[in-house]
Design an enzyme around this catalytic site. Sequence first.
Site, mmCIF file in Angstrom:
data_model
loop_
_atom_site.group_PDB
_atom_site.id
_atom_site.type_symbol
_atom_site.label_atom_id
_atom_site.label_comp_id
_atom_site.label_asym_id
_atom_site.label_seq_id
_atom_site.Cartn_x
_atom_site.Cartn_y
_atom_site.Cartn_z
ATOM 1 N N TRP A 162 78.893 58.191 41.494
ATOM 2 C CA TRP A 162 77.457 58.381 41.312
ATOM 3 C C TRP A 162 77.123 59.420 40.247
ATOM 4 C CZ3 TRP A 162 77.508 63.468 42.322
ATOM 5 C CH2 TRP A 162 78.460 63.934 43.226
ATOM 6 N N ASN A 163 78.096 60.215 39.780
ATOM 7 C CA ASN A 163 77.706 61.392 38.992
ATOM 8 C C ASN A 163 77.237 61.069 37.569
ATOM 9 O OD1 ASN A 163 80.355 60.772 38.306
ATOM 10 N ND2 ASN A 163 80.944 62.897 37.964
ATOM 11 N N LYS A 173 82.084 47.794 41.554
ATOM 12 C CA LYS A 173 81.416 48.390 42.724
ATOM 13 C C LYS A 173 81.039 49.830 42.397
ATOM 14 C CE LYS A 173 82.442 50.839 46.207
ATOM 15 N NZ LYS A 173 81.229 51.682 46.161
ATOM 16 N N GLU A 202 77.110 53.626 46.112
ATOM 17 C CA GLU A 202 75.916 53.126 46.797
ATOM 18 C C GLU A 202 74.737 54.084 46.614
ATOM 19 O OE1 GLU A 202 79.046 52.790 47.951
ATOM 20 O OE2 GLU A 202 78.960 50.630 47.625
ATOM 21 N N GLY A 261 86.875 59.019 40.786
ATOM 22 C CA GLY A 261 86.426 59.665 42.019
ATOM 23 C C GLY A 261 87.410 60.737 42.446
ATOM 24 N N SER A 262 87.442 61.006 43.732
ATOM 25 C CA SER A 262 88.269 62.119 44.199
ATOM 26 C C SER A 262 89.753 61.745 44.223
ATOM 27 C CB SER A 262 87.812 62.550 45.592
ATOM 28 O OG SER A 262 87.901 61.461 46.476
ATOM 29 N N GLU A 285 90.933 58.018 37.279
ATOM 30 C CA GLU A 285 90.292 59.223 36.739
ATOM 31 C C GLU A 285 89.837 60.022 37.949
ATOM 32 O OE1 GLU A 285 88.173 61.810 35.916
ATOM 33 O OE2 GLU A 285 86.598 60.564 35.033
ATOM 34 N N LEU A 286 90.635 61.037 38.312
ATOM 35 C CA LEU A 286 90.461 61.686 39.613
ATOM 36 C C LEU A 286 89.929 63.113 39.451
ATOM 37 C CD1 LEU A 286 93.741 60.270 41.188
ATOM 38 C CD2 LEU A 286 91.454 59.257 41.133
ATOM 39 N N CYS A 324 83.462 65.915 36.593
ATOM 40 C CA CYS A 324 84.900 66.138 36.810
ATOM 41 C C CYS A 324 85.481 67.121 35.794
ATOM 42 C CB CYS A 324 85.648 64.819 36.789
ATOM 43 S SG CYS A 324 85.330 63.858 35.316
ATOM 44 N N GLU A 347 88.257 71.674 44.007
ATOM 45 C CA GLU A 347 87.163 71.421 43.068
ATOM 46 C C GLU A 347 85.802 71.608 43.763
ATOM 47 O OE1 GLU A 347 86.954 67.289 41.943
ATOM 48 O OE2 GLU A 347 86.238 67.806 39.948
HETATM 49 P P1 NAD Z 1 84.190 60.638 48.156
HETATM 50 O O1 NAD Z 1 85.597 61.018 47.985
HETATM 51 O O2 NAD Z 1 83.723 60.137 49.477
HETATM 52 O O3 NAD Z 1 83.784 59.507 47.091
HETATM 53 C C1 NAD Z 1 84.051 59.624 45.724
HETATM 54 C C2 NAD Z 1 83.771 58.252 45.104
HETATM 55 O O4 NAD Z 1 84.719 57.324 45.593
HETATM 56 C C3 NAD Z 1 82.413 57.651 45.493
HETATM 57 O O5 NAD Z 1 81.886 57.008 44.370
HETATM 58 C C4 NAD Z 1 82.728 56.662 46.610
HETATM 59 O O6 NAD Z 1 81.815 55.571 46.637
HETATM 60 C C5 NAD Z 1 84.109 56.199 46.234
HETATM 61 N N1 NAD Z 1 84.949 55.835 47.365
HETATM 62 C C6 NAD Z 1 85.158 56.531 48.508
HETATM 63 N N2 NAD Z 1 86.027 55.900 49.299
HETATM 64 C C7 NAD Z 1 86.400 54.763 48.657
HETATM 65 C C8 NAD Z 1 87.284 53.696 48.956
HETATM 66 N N3 NAD Z 1 88.009 53.678 50.067
HETATM 67 N N4 NAD Z 1 87.407 52.700 48.057
HETATM 68 C C9 NAD Z 1 86.701 52.712 46.902
HETATM 69 N N5 NAD Z 1 85.860 53.695 46.569
HETATM 70 C C10 NAD Z 1 85.707 54.715 47.424
HETATM 71 O O7 NAD Z 1 83.351 61.886 47.745
HETATM 72 P P2 NAD Z 1 81.823 62.134 47.441
HETATM 73 O O8 NAD Z 1 81.283 63.006 48.513
HETATM 74 O O9 NAD Z 1 81.048 60.921 47.069
HETATM 75 O O10 NAD Z 1 82.030 62.992 46.137
HETATM 76 C C11 NAD Z 1 82.598 64.251 46.238
HETATM 77 C C12 NAD Z 1 83.980 64.351 45.662
HETATM 78 O O11 NAD Z 1 84.341 63.218 44.905
HETATM 79 C C13 NAD Z 1 84.008 65.529 44.733
HETATM 80 O O12 NAD Z 1 84.590 66.603 45.403
HETATM 81 C C14 NAD Z 1 84.791 65.084 43.542
HETATM 82 O O13 NAD Z 1 86.090 65.611 43.608
HETATM 83 C C15 NAD Z 1 84.904 63.603 43.653
HETATM 84 N N6 NAD Z 1 84.186 62.894 42.583
HETATM 85 C C16 NAD Z 1 84.797 62.857 41.373
HETATM 86 C C17 NAD Z 1 84.174 62.219 40.335
HETATM 87 C C18 NAD Z 1 84.812 62.163 38.993
HETATM 88 O O14 NAD Z 1 84.123 61.978 38.015
HETATM 89 N N7 NAD Z 1 86.141 62.255 38.903
HETATM 90 C C19 NAD Z 1 82.930 61.629 40.526
HETATM 91 C C20 NAD Z 1 82.335 61.687 41.782
HETATM 92 C C21 NAD Z 1 82.992 62.321 42.815
#
Ligand code: NAD
Length: 480
Positions: A155-156, A179, A182, A232-233, A254-255, A288, A385
């Site tokens: 989402w960021n 995907k 949400e 994502g994370s 890209e984590l 990130c 982070e």
């Molecule tokens: P989260 O770990 O729940 O989700 C991160 C992202 O992954 C979201 O977009 C979510 O929809 C997706 N996701 C989660 N579980 C998934 C799965 N099983 N399969 C596919 N996609 C899945 O965390 P959050 O609360 O939404 O965001 C916070 C953390 O996520 C932050 O601490 C940060 O480290 C990380 N994050 C990183 C980036 C990045 O640009 N690398 C972007 C957004 C969030």
Amino acid sequence: MTTNPQATYPRLAMYIAGRWITAADRTHRVVNPATGETLGELPLANAGDLDAALQCAERGFRTWRATPVAERARVLQDAARLLRARVEQIATIATLEEGKTLAETRIETMACAALFDFYAEEAKRTYGRVLVRPAGTRSLVVHEPVGPVAAFAPWNFPVHNPGRKLGAPIAAGCSVILKPAEETPASAMAVVQALIDAGCPADVVQLVFGVPDEVSRHLLASPVIRKVSFTGSTAVGKHLLRLAADTVKRTTMELGGHAPVIVFDDCDLERTVETLAVGKARNAGQVCVSPTRFYVQDAIHDRFVAAFASRFGNTRIGNGLDGQTQMGPLANPRRVEAMGEIVADARRQGARIAGGGDGVDGPGNYWQPTILADVPITARVMNDEPFGPVAAIARFGSLDEAVEQANRLPFGLAAFAFTENARRANLIGDAIEAGMIGINTTGLAAADAPFGGVKQSGHGAEDGPEGLMACMVTKTIHQV
Ligand code: NAD
């Protein structure tokens, strides 16, 4: 801006098999993080929807890979033109659902257009090799699109992230099931709409939303999907890598990062403070590559902390739609909660609050720009982070000490250094374990430069020629 920006927010939908699907058994409420108001109800995919998307992606790949590259490039260029023409509308939608300022969402919409233009050109240069062989024989190395891609965007960067997940694969000749998060569906819908309006065939792009773990398990179990792209994370990335292993899919990950910032005593202090304050405020630190662990050299440490606390601490927070706002709310209440825990932990461990340190009353997920000084190495903020508007500052003496601190964590996405000394800049550039290093800048994303990390920050890159190659496989043809 229209008098009622919320009126620009569309009816939420998935795009499967050439149709916008607005109804589903299950929905997710999308909320404006600046006000807490409901923006819309998002339909969530069931297994049947995902199977339909998979069937389309399989068909779409067969036709798209055979489509001349000039036509694929034309679609991307026309989509880029449409994104630019619609920038005000798209930026308003992105600010409504993510919270960051309009200035930022305009920039990311234009960056998405620039990326489409870059890949439209780059795909034409997918050159192979002819190997030296005896007369009358040939060995060729050719690049082919990897196949249908399952892409997960966070989402960021609600516009740019979907753009990154779509631009390179579409240029390469792949189909994509996207995907997005949400939390920010309408921005992704706008990117997909631009591609459709530009003539992208319906089977080439599918847009689904759902329960993330359900969607990723379903798509990754399918042999149709040949590549997984995730931003994502690190925790979720590891989970997806395990799922991808069962069918040996290619992955781009890209984590998480935890970017160190090394501020040397010879830096241009005023410019450094300004650059870092603006960089830290970007998307309220939910980036990130956000500057996060600040290591400041002894001789300027106290002056830097005072100047940075004054400049970053006075960042104007508010609704991203307000032209005066310099930093919007956090994207969701989870982040506010996380900031509370991180700051409380640092305080407990002896850190000094040099600015901010608290939430803000009233509706919306706001957190004050926060500066923590004298932060011990054991504090959570120095290890996990923060993904929010928190800067943690510690001091260092020698270059070697700074490098040791910077490389201490298992992450290696971005790192920054501020110095006027070219030798120091070179040494830092060589010694830091990171995919991207900014010297006297916090700007790291560019359409023509690879964006990605090392260590547990992931592998593979997006953007640049590397991002295109990540959507291709090689084939060697020996002919005697
Ligand atoms: P989260 O770990 O729940 O989700 C991160 C992202 O992954 C979201 O977009 C979510 O929809 C997706 N996701 C989660 N579980 C998934 C799965 N099983 N399969 C596919 N996609 C899945 O965390 P959050 O609360 O939404 O965001 C916070 C953390 O996520 C932050 O601490 C940060 O480290 C990380 N994050 C990183 C980036 C990045 O640009 N690398 C972007 C957004 C969030």
